[in-house]
Design an enzyme around this catalytic site. Structure first.
Site, PDB file in Angstrom:
ATOM      1  N   SER A   1       0.648  -0.967  -0.195  1.00 49.85           N
ATOM      2  CA  SER A   1       0.118  -0.159  -0.140  1.00 49.85           C
ATOM      3  C   SER A   1       0.954   1.098  -0.305  1.00 49.85           C
ATOM      4  O   SER A   1       2.221   1.437   0.420  1.00 49.85           O
ATOM      5  CB  SER A   1      -0.858   0.190   0.849  1.00 49.85           C
TER       6      SER A   1
ATOM      7  N   TYR B   1      -3.280  -1.071  10.244  1.00 51.18           N
ATOM      8  CA  TYR B   1      -3.699  -1.217   8.760  1.00 51.18           C
ATOM      9  C   TYR B   1      -2.374  -0.836   8.407  1.00 51.18           C
ATOM     10  O   TYR B   1      -1.435  -1.890   7.812  1.00 51.18           O
ATOM     11  CB  TYR B   1      -5.105  -1.053   7.817  1.00 51.18           C
TER      12      TYR B   1
HETATM   13  N1  LIG Z   1      -8.719  -0.732  -1.698  1.00 50.34           N
HETATM   14  C1  LIG Z   1      -7.512   0.259  -2.101  1.00 50.34           C
HETATM   15  O1  LIG Z   1      -7.422   1.268  -1.412  1.00 50.34           O
HETATM   16  C2  LIG Z   1      -6.250  -0.482  -1.118  1.00 50.34           C
HETATM   17  C3  LIG Z   1      -5.336   0.508  -1.326  1.00 50.34           C
HETATM   18  C4  LIG Z   1      -3.962   0.307  -1.099  1.00 50.34           C
HETATM   19  C5  LIG Z   1      -3.925  -1.344  -0.962  1.00 50.34           C
HETATM   20  N2  LIG Z   1      -4.641  -1.783  -1.065  1.00 50.34           N
HETATM   21  C6  LIG Z   1      -4.516  -3.421  -0.653  1.00 50.34           C
HETATM   22  O2  LIG Z   1      -4.657  -3.955  -1.717  1.00 50.34           O
HETATM   23  C7  LIG Z   1      -5.060  -6.082  -1.702  1.00 50.34           C
HETATM   24  C8  LIG Z   1      -6.488  -5.685  -2.220  1.00 50.34           C
HETATM   25  O3  LIG Z   1      -7.308  -5.408  -1.816  1.00 50.34           O
HETATM   26  P1  LIG Z   1      -8.755  -4.736  -2.707  1.00 50.34           P
HETATM   27  O4  LIG Z   1      -9.131  -3.459  -2.263  1.00 50.34           O
HETATM   28  O5  LIG Z   1      -9.466  -4.999  -3.132  1.00 50.34           O
HETATM   29  O6  LIG Z   1      -9.886  -5.383  -1.461  1.00 50.34           O
HETATM   30  P2  LIG Z   1     -11.095  -6.116  -1.632  1.00 50.34           P
HETATM   31  O7  LIG Z   1     -12.016  -5.814  -3.054  1.00 50.34           O
HETATM   32  O8  LIG Z   1     -12.007  -6.604  -0.637  1.00 50.34           O
HETATM   33  O9  LIG Z   1     -10.792  -7.033  -2.050  1.00 50.34           O
HETATM   34  C9  LIG Z   1      -9.369  -8.338  -0.606  1.00 50.34           C
HETATM   35  C10 LIG Z   1      -9.086  -9.874  -1.551  1.00 50.34           C
HETATM   36  O10 LIG Z   1      -9.127 -10.702  -0.671  1.00 50.34           O
HETATM   37  C11 LIG Z   1      -8.962 -11.679  -0.602  1.00 50.34           C
HETATM   38  N3  LIG Z   1      -9.079 -12.208   1.054  1.00 50.34           N
HETATM   39  C12 LIG Z   1      -8.956 -11.745   2.280  1.00 50.34           C
HETATM   40  N4  LIG Z   1      -9.115 -12.436   3.168  1.00 50.34           N
HETATM   41  C13 LIG Z   1      -7.814 -13.623   2.759  1.00 50.34           C
HETATM   42  C14 LIG Z   1      -7.819 -14.540   3.037  1.00 50.34           C
HETATM   43  N5  LIG Z   1      -7.716 -14.632   4.819  1.00 50.34           N
HETATM   44  N6  LIG Z   1      -7.196 -15.191   2.218  1.00 50.34           N
HETATM   45  C15 LIG Z   1      -7.142 -15.248   0.941  1.00 50.34           C
HETATM   46  N7  LIG Z   1      -7.979 -14.349   0.417  1.00 50.34           N
HETATM   47  C16 LIG Z   1      -8.497 -13.297   1.440  1.00 50.34           C
HETATM   48  C17 LIG Z   1     -10.746 -11.419  -0.685  1.00 50.34           C
HETATM   49  O11 LIG Z   1     -11.072 -13.044  -0.646  1.00 50.34           O
HETATM   50  P3  LIG Z   1     -12.413 -13.556  -0.460  1.00 50.34           P
HETATM   51  O12 LIG Z   1     -12.777 -12.656   1.471  1.00 50.34           O
HETATM   52  O13 LIG Z   1     -12.562 -14.255  -1.307  1.00 50.34           O
HETATM   53  O14 LIG Z   1     -10.883 -14.121   0.743  1.00 50.34           O
HETATM   54  C18 LIG Z   1     -10.858 -10.263  -1.878  1.00 50.34           C
HETATM   55  O15 LIG Z   1     -10.484 -11.014  -3.408  1.00 50.34           O
HETATM   56  C19 LIG Z   1      -4.901  -5.890  -0.329  1.00 50.34           C
HETATM   57  O16 LIG Z   1      -3.848  -6.351   0.202  1.00 50.34           O
HETATM   58  C20 LIG Z   1      -5.215  -4.597  -0.141  1.00 50.34           C
HETATM   59  O17 LIG Z   1      -4.583  -4.268   1.776  1.00 50.34           O
HETATM   60  C21 LIG Z   1      -5.771  -1.634  -1.039  1.00 50.34           C
END
Ligand SMILES: NC(=O)c1ccc[n+]([C@@H]2O[C@H](COP(=O)([O-])OP(=O)(O)OC[C@H]3O[C@@H](n4cnc5c(N)ncnc54)[C@H](OP(=O)(O)O)[C@@H]3O)[C@@H](O)[C@H]2O)c1
Length: 230
Positions: free
Chosen positions: A133, A146
């Site tokens: 992030s 976080y």
């Molecule tokens: N959105 C933002 O603003 C942002 C910014 C910077 C970084 N990120 C990072 O980007 C990554 C993806 O986030 P996103 O924004 O795409 O969020 P999201 O839409 O909530 O997707 C999160 C993904 O992670 C999976 N996940 C969660 N817990 C898990 C577990 N225990 N085992 C396996 N899979 C798991 C979920 O799948 P299931 O629930 O089906 O398991 C889902 O596919 C994360 O690492 C997040 O910290 C996000």
């Protein structure tokens, strides 16, 4: 055919990266807990897509996912360690369970995923794309738990790099992205500072197209509408 693994591929950034890599001609192994969503994505993408239940907070689940991926494809060229989640609020109000879950998924889950595929990545001189992030190296009030997991994940990725110079580790550091993250829903306006997951996926395509002797150690990308904070 090159093989890419994407964790957390059931929605959001992981799903967008899986779609982009399928377009680039990669065979895919996609994992997450929502198997129905993975199945739907695999059917939609067609081609060489293996999907399997994956809970990165459980060591045996990561092992099984890795073993089945290698059984299916015999090798791995790229591992996108993306699965993650966030709980937000004042630090003194963050619950024990929520903090533990973030440590299990964002930190230990990333460590387990990388180590499960490390031997295979060494064989192919492969690439790890570790999705941390923009807060992996800055502070975020009301996101202290976080942020701590992402700083720690960054330390982990850099240490893996030092210890394994024959594998390239790309730390991908997106700012706010319009996904389901933090209990939200996609559809948030661009002007509020959110990138689209497809834009993040485009950056991954770019990283992976570079020559094999180029190591982009990290890439921070944010919407021009997000306040520049460091
Ligand atoms: N959105 C933002 O603003 C942002 C910014 C910077 C970084 N990120 C990072 O980007 C990554 C993806 O986030 P996103 O924004 O795409 O969020 P999201 O839409 O909530 O997707 C999160 C993904 O992670 C999976 N996940 C969660 N817990 C898990 C577990 N225990 N085992 C396996 N899979 C798991 C979920 O799948 P299931 O629930 O089906 O398991 C889902 O596919 C994360 O690492 C997040 O910290 C996000």
């Amino acid at each position: 055919m090159k093989v890419a693994v994407v964790t957390g591929a059931s929605r959001g950034i992981g799903e967008a990266i899986a779609r982009a890599l399928a377009e680039e001609g990669y065979a895919l192994a996609i994992g997450a807990r929502s198997v129905e969503r993975l199945k739907k994505l695999a059917e939609e993408l067609g081609g060489e897509v293996f999907y399997h239940h994956l809970d990165v907070s459980r060591p045996e689940s990561v092992e099984e996912f890795a073993n089945k991926t290698i059984e299916r494809f015999g090798k791995v060229d790229v591992v996108v360690a993306n699965a993650g989640l966030g709980y937000f609020g004042r630090l003194e109000e963050l619950g024990e369970e929520e903090f533990h879950e973030m440590i299990e998924v964002n930190l230990l889950g990333m460590w387990r995923t990388i180590k499960a595929f490390l031997r295979n990545l060494k064989e192919t001189n492969g690439v790890v794309v570790a999705v941390t992030s923009d807060v992996s190296a800055r502070l975020l009030p009301y996101g202290g738990g976080y942020t701590a997991t992402k700083w720690a994940a960054r330390a982990l990725v850099k240490t893996f790099q030092i210890e394994n110079p024959d594998v390239r580790f790309f730390e991908l550091r997106p700012g706010a992205v319009d996904t389901y993250f933090g209990g939200s829903k996609p559809g948030k306006p661009k002007e509020k500072g959110f990138l689209k997951p497809e834009e993040v996926a485009e950056a991954v395509k770019y990283l992976l197209r570079l020559p094999k002797d180029v190591r982009v150690e990290e890439l921070m990308l944010r919407s021009m509408y997000q306040k520049p904070e460091y």
